[in-house]
Design an enzyme around this catalytic site. Sequence first.
Site, PDB file in Angstrom:
ATOM      1  CE  LYS A  67      -1.882  -1.332   3.893  1.00  0.00           C
ATOM      2  NZ  LYS A  67      -2.986  -1.505   5.023  1.00  0.00           N
TER       3      LYS A  67
ATOM      4  N   GLY B 268      -8.421   4.553  10.379  1.00  0.00           N
ATOM      5  CA  GLY B 268      -9.079   3.101   9.988  1.00  0.00           C
ATOM      6  C   GLY B 268      -9.010   2.839   8.429  1.00  0.00           C
TER       7      GLY B 268
END
Length: 273
Positions: free
Chosen positions: A181, A216
């Site tokens: 990521k 989150g």
Amino acid sequence: MPNSLMPTIPVALTIAGSDSGGGAGIQADLRTFAFHKVHGTSALTCITAQNTVGVNRVDALPPEAVAAQMEAVATDIGVQAAKTGMLLNQAIIATVAQQVEVLGLSNLVVDPVMVSRTGAQLIDDAAIATLRTALIPKATILTPNRYEAQILTGMEIQTLEEMQMAAQQIHQQGAKAVLVKGGGMAGNLRGVDVWFDGQQLEILQTATVDTLNTHGTGCTLSAAIAANLALGYPPLAATRAAKAYVTTALRYALAIGKGQGPVGHFFPLLKGE
């Protein structure tokens, strides 16, 4: 209506910590599962006292309690996909890996929560070693951020080419597919992810959303991938759909609290739909 007449619904299991602020952890995971019309189940690994500003306290559950939760869900309800988040320590990681094997859990998404997006190490070296040897080889999809990928490869990652190299190196550690990521990357690479499954090397990119409320996002992405796997999506398609979901949720992020708010998991309701 009798159970025999109820429509079947896919089930996903999150094995992660509780976020008292509701922005990450199992709270984010269960909201993400529900959005995807997947029944969410959970095995708590730890309880945190946290909010939008930071984490004030973390209490680990006994490994036996984690194992019992996983067994209770899998042996009665059944699990079509599972994801791991914060596992916190070596004993819990080893227990989760063992239960994945014993219970025959498939479609496992491992979010290797080792380092925050700012580069702070969250678990000790012994726990990282167990994660690497015991759990990562069981992953259908592994989703390390930039700093976690650096630990797993021992290399600095600053360019797209280095992200691609890292994805290929990490794949050799046993996960069926790796998504490196780019949330912690700078400039044009922010939000650019690299996928490698042993055959396809793909660059996955969505529109960048300018918001400070991103708490989150890693939990939400891995939960959305797990939900899509439970729905029957192939791994790469599940990942693409999950990235699209997170991007839209970021557009409706919640400006709550005094710090970093969470993404808008239930954005259709926020849009008035």
